[in-house]
Enzyme design. Structure first.
Site, PDB file in Angstrom:
ATOM      1  N   SER A   1       0.831  -1.197   0.000  1.00  0.00           N
ATOM      2  CA  SER A   1       0.000   0.000   0.000  1.00  0.00           C
ATOM      3  C   SER A   1       0.877   1.262   0.000  1.00  0.00           C
ATOM      4  CB  SER A   1      -0.949  -0.036   1.210  1.00  0.00           C
ATOM      5  OG  SER A   1      -1.923   0.964   1.136  1.00  0.00           O
TER       6      SER A   1
ATOM      7  N   ARG B   1     -11.836   6.549  10.105  1.00  0.00           N
ATOM      8  CA  ARG B   1     -11.405   5.154  10.091  1.00  0.00           C
ATOM      9  C   ARG B   1     -12.486   4.238   9.535  1.00  0.00           C
ATOM     10  NH1 ARG B   1      -7.086   2.058   9.336  1.00  0.00           N
ATOM     11  NH2 ARG B   1      -7.226   0.088  10.455  1.00  0.00           N
TER      12      ARG B   1
ATOM     13  N   ASP C   1      -8.881  -6.243  -4.794  1.00  0.00           N
ATOM     14  CA  ASP C   1      -8.436  -4.952  -4.262  1.00  0.00           C
ATOM     15  C   ASP C   1      -8.914  -3.849  -5.201  1.00  0.00           C
ATOM     16  OD1 ASP C   1      -7.153  -2.731  -3.267  1.00  0.00           O
ATOM     17  OD2 ASP C   1      -5.139  -3.590  -3.322  1.00  0.00           O
TER      18      ASP C   1
ATOM     19  N   HIS D   1      -8.219  -4.921  -0.288  1.00  0.00           N
ATOM     20  CA  HIS D   1      -6.895  -4.322  -0.127  1.00  0.00           C
ATOM     21  C   HIS D   1      -6.144  -4.926   1.057  1.00  0.00           C
ATOM     22  CE1 HIS D   1      -3.784  -1.366  -0.592  1.00  0.00           C
ATOM     23  NE2 HIS D   1      -3.996  -0.843   0.598  1.00  0.00           N
ATOM     24  N   ASP D   2      -6.860  -5.311   2.099  1.00  0.00           N
ATOM     25  CA  ASP D   2      -6.226  -5.881   3.289  1.00  0.00           C
ATOM     26  C   ASP D   2      -5.576  -7.236   3.033  1.00  0.00           C
ATOM     27  OD1 ASP D   2      -6.546  -3.841   5.050  1.00  0.00           O
ATOM     28  OD2 ASP D   2      -8.225  -4.709   6.147  1.00  0.00           O
TER      29      ASP D   2
END
Length: 381
Positions: free
Chosen positions: A157, A227, A322, A355-356
């Site tokens: 990232s 967040r 992602d 994405h994680d």
């Protein structure tokens, strides 16, 4: 709390702090007269100094990438799945360094640390820092540690963006570059997500123009919302559907605005937990560093031209689900390298986690990562 430290863990680790008095010129035009960087190391530097690996962290991560700070730790470092004996970044062979970037909130100089000129926390007076600034400070840390060249610089990232900058800025100081789930610049959509997150923080009545430390408070609601928004973008629709579906918390509709769906409960939990260990001013700085990163902008918007002087061999990895940094963005990096006849390996991993995924021990991902790093080990030997 681990009952026993796993055999493939780096074990108990202690962070160290390096202080610098040599002024650091920043891209924004300001100068940091002095600053501190907190970092952790795993493994041992060999006699030739040729086995050092730098780990670059993403937006909300820090220097604690692997192992445990104490036997009371609830969980290990954020990339413990990849760093340790027998893992892709094998500490039996590598000397691994990970630091908290400037502007961070885990021990390096940042908004919450003391401004030597005022005796108060920097707050909004801490300068806006860029990926290039981070790389320049990382270079100084490397020199202080006696590392002239990294065997590899690795990051996912925002960390992957730092890897790209390293390969461009200091081509003779990096032999291998591992860029995971990254992009050569943010899309307009990604910048938009960051702006909404920042506005949530800035609009919080407890923000106090960034001087909330002096008011003994923090913009909890704003940071929580930022967040929650960010967390949605790190997941995929498939992973959220599999994890939550449309499951109701109490099994029925209550016709109100409190938590009803499990996904709502999860996001609020993640937001509240984040507020307890992260700083709002740091969040603002990190998202701006993301927005500003664009090495091609210095070369007529040509990424190929920007990467012409690169000498490192590359591994570029993307994940099919992602959508924040889609595989097409990784392929832009691959194309720019191939345009210059550079060495590059590319892997697109089938994964549903979004994405994680770069943080998770997905078997094909681990196999690819391990195989590439085994080549780096052979070179070191």
């Amino acid at each position: 709390m681990p009952e026993m430290i796993p055999a493939d863990s780096v074990g108990l680790v202690t962070a160290q702090t390096m202080r610098f008095d040599d002024p650091l010129q920043l891209e924004c035009g300001r100068v940091l007269a002095e600053y501190a960087l907190i970092y952790e190391t795993y493994g041992e530097l060999n006699a030739q100094g040729s086995n050092a690996v730098l780990i670059c962290h993403a937006l909300s991560s820090d220097h604690h990438a692997a192992g445990y700070h104490s036997m009371d730790d609830n969980k290990p470092g954020w990339w413990d799945t990849c760093i340790g004996p027998g893992k892709p970044i094998d500490t039996r062979h590598f000397y691994v360094v990970c630091l908290n970037n400037l502007g961070g909130c885990k021990g390096s100089s940042g908004p919450a640390t003391m401004n030597p000129e005022t005796g108060k926390p920097y707050g909004p007076d801490f300068p806006v820092v860029t990926v290039k600034d981070w790389v320049n400070s990382q270079r100084r840390l490397a020199e202080a540690l006696g590392i002239e060249q990294w065997a590899a610089v690795i990051g996912g990232s925002l960390g992957g963006m730092q890897v790209l900058q390293w390969s461009i800025e200091y081509p003779d100081r990096i032999r291998h570059a591992v860029v995971i789930a990254a992009a050569p610049k943010l899309s307009a959509q990604n910048i938009a997500f960051n702006e909404v997150a920042r506005q949530a923080i800035l609009a919080d009545p407890e923000f106090h123009q960034g001087r909330y430390y002096e008011h003994d408070t923090q913009p909890r609601q704003g940071l929580m919302l930022a967040r929650m928004l960010g967390h949605i973008t790190y997941l995929s629709d498939d992973s959220m559907r599999a994890k939550f579906g449309r499951e109701l918390r109490e099994g029925k509709l209550n016709f109100g605005f409190d938590v009803e769906f499990q996904v709502e409960s999860y996001l609020r939990y993640q937001g509240r937990a984040f507020v307890e260990h992260f700083d709002a001013n740091t969040y603002l700085l990190m998202t701006k560093a993301l927005d500003y990163f664009d090495p091609a902008s210095q070369c007529g918007d040509s990424l190929s031209l920007a990467m012409k002087q690169v000498t490192a061999s590359f591994l570029v990895v993307s994940f099919t689900s992602d959508w924040r940094f889609a595989p097409s963005r990784s392929l832009e990096i691959v194309k720019a390298l191939l345009d210059n006849n550079k060495k590059v390996s590319y892997g697109e991993i089938e994964a549903s986690q979004g994405h994680d995924a770069f943080l998770m021990p997905i078997p094909r991902y681990m196999e690819l990562f391990s195989a590439y790093m085994a080549r780096v080990v052979e070179e070191v030997r």
